[in-house]
Design an enzyme around this catalytic site. Structure first.
Site, PDB file in Angstrom:
ATOM      1  N   GLU A 156      39.715  41.569  39.117  1.00  0.00           N
ATOM      2  CA  GLU A 156      38.693  41.214  39.430  1.00  0.00           C
ATOM      3  C   GLU A 156      37.710  42.240  40.449  1.00  0.00           C
ATOM      4  O   GLU A 156      37.247  41.998  41.679  1.00  0.00           O
ATOM      5  CB  GLU A 156      38.671  39.777  40.228  1.00  0.00           C
ATOM      6  CG  GLU A 156      39.012  38.789  39.031  1.00  0.00           C
ATOM      7  CD  GLU A 156      39.125  37.372  39.930  1.00  0.00           C
ATOM      8  OE1 GLU A 156      38.652  36.330  39.428  1.00  0.00           O
ATOM      9  OE2 GLU A 156      39.292  37.375  40.909  1.00  0.00           O
ATOM     10  N   GLU A 211      40.371  33.717  32.656  1.00  0.00           N
ATOM     11  CA  GLU A 211      40.744  32.433  33.782  1.00  0.00           C
ATOM     12  C   GLU A 211      39.579  31.444  33.483  1.00  0.00           C
ATOM     13  O   GLU A 211      38.298  31.590  33.908  1.00  0.00           O
ATOM     14  CB  GLU A 211      40.347  33.137  34.938  1.00  0.00           C
ATOM     15  CG  GLU A 211      41.678  33.696  35.388  1.00  0.00           C
ATOM     16  CD  GLU A 211      41.597  34.174  36.967  1.00  0.00           C
ATOM     17  OE1 GLU A 211      40.868  33.544  37.720  1.00  0.00           O
ATOM     18  OE2 GLU A 211      42.234  35.371  37.342  1.00  0.00           O
TER      19      GLU A 211
END
Length: 847
Positions: free
Chosen positions: A194, A263
């Protein structure tokens, strides 16, 4: 010399070796194209779930993996936790809960693949985002950017700290032959995590770092693809992927890369002081079906089993010890029903559709103002359709292929043959259950020991001018740091006779603070997740002469996310001021302060058998209760059975728990959950502020006790209590099933199958009920065939109800561990409302 026969045999042998190597290379390859990940030459729709090995115990791993496989998963995804594996530079740890190789081999034995997210930054609500704290103190360090000390330590063999650890993990995996190209289960790896939002913030240095990280990873030659999540500019050949509650509109940064979702958040983490987030099973299923119908080919549930932040591993700060995450497998390792079963059924429908999904792009057709069909037709003849209703309020009937289908609000029906709707995301056909915590031991014999407050003139205290940052001093060896100083009060101070006590104001970077004046607790302050900083301001009683001020600063997990979070501070940074003196205000910040790391009880290892024997404990009528800074200990025998265990800590305030020397984690039931809770409608866009529970109650009441940490008898439990709780209210409980439910729609009639339904040629759905091993169905608490309302635990009869709804369940289920009843009008005495779509709701008690 070789004769012709020998040459012939050698030639055959060489050809065999060549053929064998070719077969091996063909049978052990992983690549990708625009449609999907390709394993051994076959495109795959891959369904994955995150299970983090340190958040459970090795004894739990086989069952968790088995439940994941039974739930229809192909892949287990896990981070690699750098600070757990390299707690000090060059000193590695891969045992017990950190035995990564053992975990991966168990996944392989179960016949599943592995997605290894090396990072080594992981975020994950994990302490310091997975970075070792020692890394923070490398001179000139700047995390996650184009920075020399972080990437290349010129004085340490020119090997970067990050690169060195990544190479360490890859080398271990290669040595154990765990990559798919070696015959192992690892089909993908991840570098970084991320980073896209951080790169956007820091600009060019971030872009350079991204390029370096990608090149470094690919250069390690794993033979499997690398990914970067939330990284729109992931350099080739690294695949960029999506994270979020929804990812249907995500597109890769190159047409030849597959659409992957690393995710899909099954819930959200719990924070101390916050309500507990949940996410409806219907909405998760809807998000997955929507992603697949838009060309997605890889979905990972974060989390599939959340587990527990044992010890001091929770980050944040203020992340709770429970990392349950409302996952399909709960914190204790039990299926969360109906979420686990509903997703299992979804996975079956997707797998039935796989031949068409991996072979064709969808054709999208409007079926109404908020409805559409996504149809996949392969040249082989395979066909799959997804019929979607995006309306958040109304069910609709749509016509597709001259057949009418009923679509509930915010739902997608899956037709693996473009004809038969085998699954709808809003219709829960799986069993539900109501879990309960049953006390098994609440009569502990407690002993207490008072934690002693140190003094500024203690010989082992460190003395410095001014206030020091907490983690700089402790290196995160303890949550606790004492700040101590003396304040001289002149006998002529006016407040001594006026009765107007001076006020002490303390500014702190957080996270919690206890203030002691002359050895007595004067007050407490603490922050919260969104604002860990705190201010203590209170009138305090001082006397003439020397007054000892002791501030116990408490960390509640180090930050795990944010731009340059390595620069964030903790502890009392000041100013610290006294107001109401003859001189007006006195700044104490720059005077001499003494520092002491940790508690005396920590230094004595009171949480261990040996350490606890080194001091005198009091018991019986002398037992200290509801007093801050108190240690408690007791011994107990392990209860029989195999149900998961937990501690009910609702009578306590804040502190830590150990059993047989193992840290259960931080307890903080005294932090009551704030926020808005209420009814939860699955329909409509989900966020972590929706569908919350526990408002007005402790954010976390129950604390998981792994059974593998217990001995048959003589188990030592030690609790350190900061605030002042009552240990007599602590109980050991087992997590078991109170009741089970089924909530099933009857087979949907269509123009083509109505006659077949009437003739019984189409399989009727069945209501399956089963209690856990050791329990049996003792009572049918509710049953209604018709239009019942409510959810498991709160069903009620609707406007249409068959009066013989209970009969079949009373006959077939009472006294059995499991049973099934066909959902058909004749079973319940006839059709109570012939013109309506009916369902069956039933709840049975397990004992």
């Amino acid at each position: 010399m070789w004769n012709r026969d020998m040459l012939s045999r050698v030639t055959v042998f060489m050809l065999w070796l060549l053929f064998s190597s070719w077969v091996f290379s063909v049978s052990a390859t992983v690549s990708y194209d625009s449609k999907a990940i390709i394993i051994n030459g076959r495109r795959r729709i891959l369904l994955s779930g995150s299970i983090h090995y340190p958040r459970s115990t090795p004894q739990m791993w086989p069952d968790l993996i088995a439940k994941a496989k039974e739930g229809g998963l192909d892949v287990i995804q896990t981070y690699v936790f750098w600070n757990g594996h390299e707690p000090s530079p060059g000193k590695y740890y891969f045992d017990d809960r950190y035995d990564l190789v053992r975990f991966i081999k168990l996944v392989q034995q179960a016949g599943l693949y592995v997605h290894l997210r090396i990072g080594p930054y992981v975020c994950a609500e994990w302490n310091f985002g997975g970075f070792p704290v020692w890394l923070k103190y490398v001179p000139g360090i700047v995390f996650r950017t184009d920075n020399g000390p972080f990437k290349v330590e010129n004085f340490d063999y020119l090997i970067a700290a990050m690169q060195k650890f990544t190479e360490k993990i890859v080398s271990m995996m290669k040595a154990e032959k765990l990559f798919q190209t070696q015959g192992g289960p690892i089909i993908m790896s991840q570098i970084e995590n991320e980073f896209g939002p951080v790169e956007w913030e820091i600009g060019a240095p971030g872009k350079a770092y991204t390029k370096w990280a990608a090149q470094m990873a690919v250069g390690l030659g794993t033979g499997v693809p690398w990914i970067m999540c939330k990284q729109d500019d992931a350099p080739d050949p690294v695949i960029n992927t999506c994270n979020g509650f929804y990812c249907e509109n995500f597109t890769p940064n190159a047409k030849y890369k597959p659409k992957m979702w690393t995710e899909n958040w099954t819930g959200w983490f719990t924070e101390f002081g916050g309500a507990v987030p949940t996410r409806p099973a219907e909405d998760i299923a809807f998000s997955v079906a929507r992603f697949i119908q838009n060309g997605g080919s890889f979905v990972n549930y974060y989390m599939y089993h959340g587990g527990t932040n044992f010890g001091r591993t929770a980050g944040g700060p203020f992340i709770a010890t429970s990392y349950d995450y409302d996952a399909p497998i709960d914190e204790y390792g039990l299926p969360r029903e109906p979420k686990w079963g509903h997703l299992r059924d979804l996975h079956k429908a997707i797998k039935l559709s796989e031949p068409a999904l991996v072979s064709a792009d969808p054709t999208v057709t409007s079926l109404g103002s908020n409805q559409e069909a996504h149809v996949f037709k392969a040249k082989s003849g395979a066909c799959a359709a997804f019929l979607a209703n995006y309306d958040t309020k109304y069910s609709v009937k749509v016509t597709f292929g001259n057949v009418q289908y009923d679509l509930p609000a915010w739902s997608i029906s899956i037709l693996p043959d473009c004809k038969t709707a085998v699954f709808n995301t809003a219709r829960l056909g799986a069993q539900s259950s109501q879990k309960k915590m049953v006390p098994v031991n609440s009569a502990f014999s407690w002993q207490s020991y008072n934690e002693e407050s140190p003094s500024a003139d203690d010989q082992d205290a460190t003395v410095k001018d001014g206030l020091l940052e907490q983690i700089y001093v402790t290196r995160d060896a303890s949550d606790y740091l004492w700040y101590m100083t003396d304040v001289q009060i002149d006998p002529n101070e006016g407040f001594l006779t006026s009765g107007q006590d001076p006020s002490l104001t303390i500014w702190s970077a957080g996270h919690a603070l206890h203030v002691f004046i002359n050895g007595q607790l004067s007050g407490t302050a603490y922050g919260e997740l969104d604002n860990p900083k705190l201010t203590f301001s209170k009138n305090v009683k001082l006397r003439a002469g020397i007054n000892k001020i002791s501030l116990l600063s408490i960390a509640v997990g180090l930050p795990n996310v944010g731009v340059h979070f390595e620069t964030w501070n903790a502890g009392v940074l000041g100013p610290v001021t006294l107001k109401g003196l003859n001189e007006g205000s006195r700044d104490l910040s720059k005077q001499k302060w003494s520092y002491k790391i940790g508690l005396k009880g920590e230094a004595l290892s009171l949480h261990t058998v040996t350490g606890s024997s080194s001091v005198e404990w009091v018991k019986g009528s002398l037992l200290v209760k509801k007093q801050p800074m108190t240690w408690y200990k007791t011994t107990f025998n392990a209860p029989g059975g195999n149900e998961p265990l937990a501690l009910d800590m609702s009578s306590m305030g804040k502190g830590q728990i150990w059993i047989n020397g193992q840290s259960i984690g931080r307890h903080w039931p005294g932090y009551i959950a704030r926020g808005a809770c209420g009814a939860c409608d699955y329909a409509g866009t989900y966020s972590d502020k929706k569908c919350r529970t526990n408002c007005g109650e402790p954010s976390q009441r129950w604390y998981h006790v792994p059974r593998s940490w217990l001995n048959p008898s003589g188990n030592l439990m030690v609790v350190f209590e900061e605030w002042g709780g009552d240990p007599s209210g602590i109980s050991l409980v087992k997590r078991t099933t109170g009741s089970v439910c089924a909530d099933i729609f009857e087979a949907q009639p269509t123009m083509k199958n109505w006659g077949m339904l009437a003739s019984g040629k189409i399989n009727r759905p069945k209501a399956h009920l089963w209690c856990p091993p050791g329990q049996k169905i003792s009572e049918i608490k509710f049953a209604s065939y018709g239009i019942p309302e409510g959810t498991c635990g709160s069903f009620s009869e609707g406007s249409c109800h068959a009066h013989r709804s209970y009969d079949a369940f009373q006959k077939n289920c009472i006294g059995k561990q499991s049973c099934s009843v066909t959902v058909a009008p004749e079973v319940f005495g006839g059709d109570p409302c012939p013109d309506s779509m009916k369902k069956l709701s039933v709840e049975a008690a397990c004992n």
